[in-house]
Write a protein that holds these residues in place. Structure first.
Motif, PDB file in Angstrom:
ATOM      1  N   ASN A 233       0.817  -1.218   0.000  1.00 17.02           N
ATOM      2  CA  ASN A 233       0.000   0.000   0.000  1.00 17.02           C
ATOM      3  C   ASN A 233       0.850   1.266   0.000  1.00 17.02           C
ATOM      4  O   ASN A 233       0.495   2.253  -0.645  1.00 17.02           O
ATOM      5  CB  ASN A 233      -0.980  -0.014   1.173  1.00 17.02           C
ATOM      6  CG  ASN A 233      -2.068  -1.057   0.979  1.00 17.02           C
ATOM      7  OD1 ASN A 233      -2.345  -1.500  -0.132  1.00 17.02           O
ATOM      8  ND2 ASN A 233      -2.685  -1.467   2.066  1.00 17.02           N
ATOM      9  N   HIS A 234       1.972   1.251   0.702  1.00 15.68           N
ATOM     10  CA  HIS A 234       2.847   2.431   0.729  1.00 15.68           C
ATOM     11  C   HIS A 234       3.610   2.626  -0.578  1.00 15.68           C
ATOM     12  O   HIS A 234       4.132   3.713  -0.842  1.00 15.68           O
ATOM     13  CB  HIS A 234       3.825   2.363   1.899  1.00 15.68           C
ATOM     14  CG  HIS A 234       3.186   2.744   3.202  1.00 15.68           C
ATOM     15  ND1 HIS A 234       3.241   1.940   4.309  1.00 15.68           N
ATOM     16  CD2 HIS A 234       2.447   3.820   3.548  1.00 15.68           C
ATOM     17  CE1 HIS A 234       2.558   2.510   5.295  1.00 15.68           C
ATOM     18  NE2 HIS A 234       2.075   3.651   4.852  1.00 15.68           N
ATOM     19  N   SER A 235       3.678   1.592  -1.412  1.00 13.90           N
ATOM     20  CA  SER A 235       4.402   1.715  -2.676  1.00 13.90           C
ATOM     21  C   SER A 235       3.659   2.600  -3.672  1.00 13.90           C
ATOM     22  O   SER A 235       4.253   3.096  -4.631  1.00 13.90           O
ATOM     23  CB  SER A 235       4.626   0.332  -3.301  1.00 13.90           C
ATOM     24  OG  SER A 235       3.414  -0.200  -3.798  1.00 13.90           O
ATOM     25  N   GLY A 236       2.355   2.784  -3.469  1.00 18.32           N
ATOM     26  CA  GLY A 236       1.563   3.624  -4.356  1.00 18.32           C
ATOM     27  C   GLY A 236       1.196   2.973  -5.680  1.00 18.32           C
ATOM     28  O   GLY A 236       0.781   3.662  -6.615  1.00 18.32           O
ATOM     29  N   ILE A 237       1.323   1.665  -5.762  1.00 13.45           N
ATOM     30  CA  ILE A 237       1.016   0.998  -7.031  1.00 13.45           C
ATOM     31  C   ILE A 237      -0.479   1.024  -7.326  1.00 13.45           C
ATOM     32  O   ILE A 237      -1.310   1.072  -6.429  1.00 13.45           O
ATOM     33  CB  ILE A 237       1.527  -0.460  -7.055  1.00 13.45           C
ATOM     34  CG1 ILE A 237       0.876  -1.274  -5.939  1.00 13.45           C
ATOM     35  CG2 ILE A 237       3.034  -0.516  -6.987  1.00 13.45           C
ATOM     36  CD1 ILE A 237       1.024  -2.749  -6.097  1.00 13.45           C
ATOM     37  N   HIS A 238      -0.781   0.987  -8.610  1.00 14.37           N
ATOM     38  CA  HIS A 238      -2.166   0.915  -9.071  1.00 14.37           C
ATOM     39  C   HIS A 238      -2.539  -0.503  -9.463  1.00 14.37           C
ATOM     40  O   HIS A 238      -3.691  -0.892  -9.388  1.00 14.37           O
ATOM     41  CB  HIS A 238      -2.376   1.831 -10.283  1.00 14.37           C
ATOM     42  CG  HIS A 238      -2.090   3.262  -9.986  1.00 14.37           C
ATOM     43  ND1 HIS A 238      -0.880   3.868 -10.265  1.00 14.37           N
ATOM     44  CD2 HIS A 238      -2.867   4.202  -9.410  1.00 14.37           C
ATOM     45  CE1 HIS A 238      -0.930   5.126  -9.883  1.00 14.37           C
ATOM     46  NE2 HIS A 238      -2.119   5.366  -9.361  1.00 14.37           N
ATOM     47  N   LEU A 239      -1.526  -1.269  -9.912  1.00 11.89           N
ATOM     48  CA  LEU A 239      -1.756  -2.620 -10.401  1.00 11.89           C
ATOM     49  C   LEU A 239      -0.690  -3.535  -9.824  1.00 11.89           C
ATOM     50  O   LEU A 239       0.511  -3.241  -9.936  1.00 11.89           O
ATOM     51  CB  LEU A 239      -1.684  -2.623 -11.932  1.00 11.89           C
ATOM     52  CG  LEU A 239      -2.058  -3.888 -12.673  1.00 11.89           C
ATOM     53  CD1 LEU A 239      -3.513  -4.271 -12.420  1.00 11.89           C
ATOM     54  CD2 LEU A 239      -1.842  -3.693 -14.170  1.00 11.89           C
TER      55      LEU A 239
END
Length: 191
Positions: free
Chosen positions: A121-127
C-alpha cells in the motif's frame, strides 16, 4: 488466472466465490479447464474469449506505461524478479515499477502479512501482478481483497515467458488449450 487445479477448490465454494466472484473485478479463462470452472460459478458466457496471462501481461504493462500508472510484482523468485526488472527497463523504459517482492516459500505469519500489506500500500502501485502460481495466488488475492490497494492480477507462470527464459507453446497448442501440456513436456509444469 484460473487453472485446472481449481477443480480441487470446488470443495470450498465460498473460497471459489470470493476468489472468482465478488473479489474479482474481471474474470478470464485461459484454458478449457478454467473456462469450465468459471462456467460453474456463473463467470463466463458463450461470448467470453480466452485471454492468456502471457498475452494480457505485456498489454497491461504497455497501457500502464502510457497512462503513468505504477505497477508492482508480488511472488516468484528473486532471480526471476531481478530479470523482470531488467526486462521492463529495456522494453518499457517509462514504466513506474516501484515494487518487486519475493515472499518466503512458506506460510506467512500474521505480522509478516500485515507488513507486506503495508509495504504494498505504501508503494503507491495501481496494479499488482501476483506471481504465486495456482491455487496459491487466487487464495492470496481473495484474502487480500479490501486490504491491498490497487488492482490485483494473477499471472501464474507468465514472467519466465515474458523475460525469455522459457519458451511459449506453439500457437496451435495455445488455441487448443494445450499450453499446460507444453510446459509439462519442457519440465516446468504449472498444473
Amino acid at each position: 488466472m484460473l487453472r485446472v487445479e481449481h477443480i480441487r477448490l470446488r470443495a470450498d465454494p465460498a473460497l471459489v466465490r470470493r476468489a472468482l466472484g465478488g473479489a474479482a473485478g474481471a474474470r478470464v479463462g485461459e484454458g478449457p479447464g478454467e473456462r469450465v470452472v468459471l462456467g460453474w460459478e456463473g463467470g463466463l458466457d458463450a461470448h467470453t474469449q480466452r485471454i492468456a496471462g502471457m498475452d494480457l501481461l505485456p498489454e497491461l504493462l504497455s497501457t500502464c506505461e502510457k497512462a503513468g500508472l505504477k505497477v508492482g510484482f508480488y511472488g516468484s523468485t528473486e532471480k526471476i524478479l531481478e530479470r523482470t526488472k531488467m526486462h521492463l527497463q529495456n522494453k518499457f523504459p517509462q514504466l513506474d515499477c516501484p515494487l518487486f517482492f519475493s515472499p518466503p516459500f512458506r506460510n506467512l505469519t500474521e505480522t509478516e502479512e500485515l507488513e507486506i500489506i503495508q509495504m504494498i500500500n505504501h508503494s503507491g502501485i495501481h496494479l499488482l501482478f501476483v506471481v504465486l502460481g495456482c491455487p496459491k495466488q487466487e487464495k492470496w488475492m481473495a484474502r487480500m481483497n479490501g486490504k491491498v490497494k490497487g488492482v490485483m492480477v494473477g499471472i501464474g507462470g507468465a514472467l519466465p515467458v515474458l523475460i525469455g527464459s522459457q519458451k511459449r507453446a506453439p500457437k496451435w497448442m495455445q488455441e487448443y488449450g494445450l499450453e499446460w501440456f507444453f510446459r509439462l513436456q519442457i519440465g516446468r509444469a504449472h498444473v
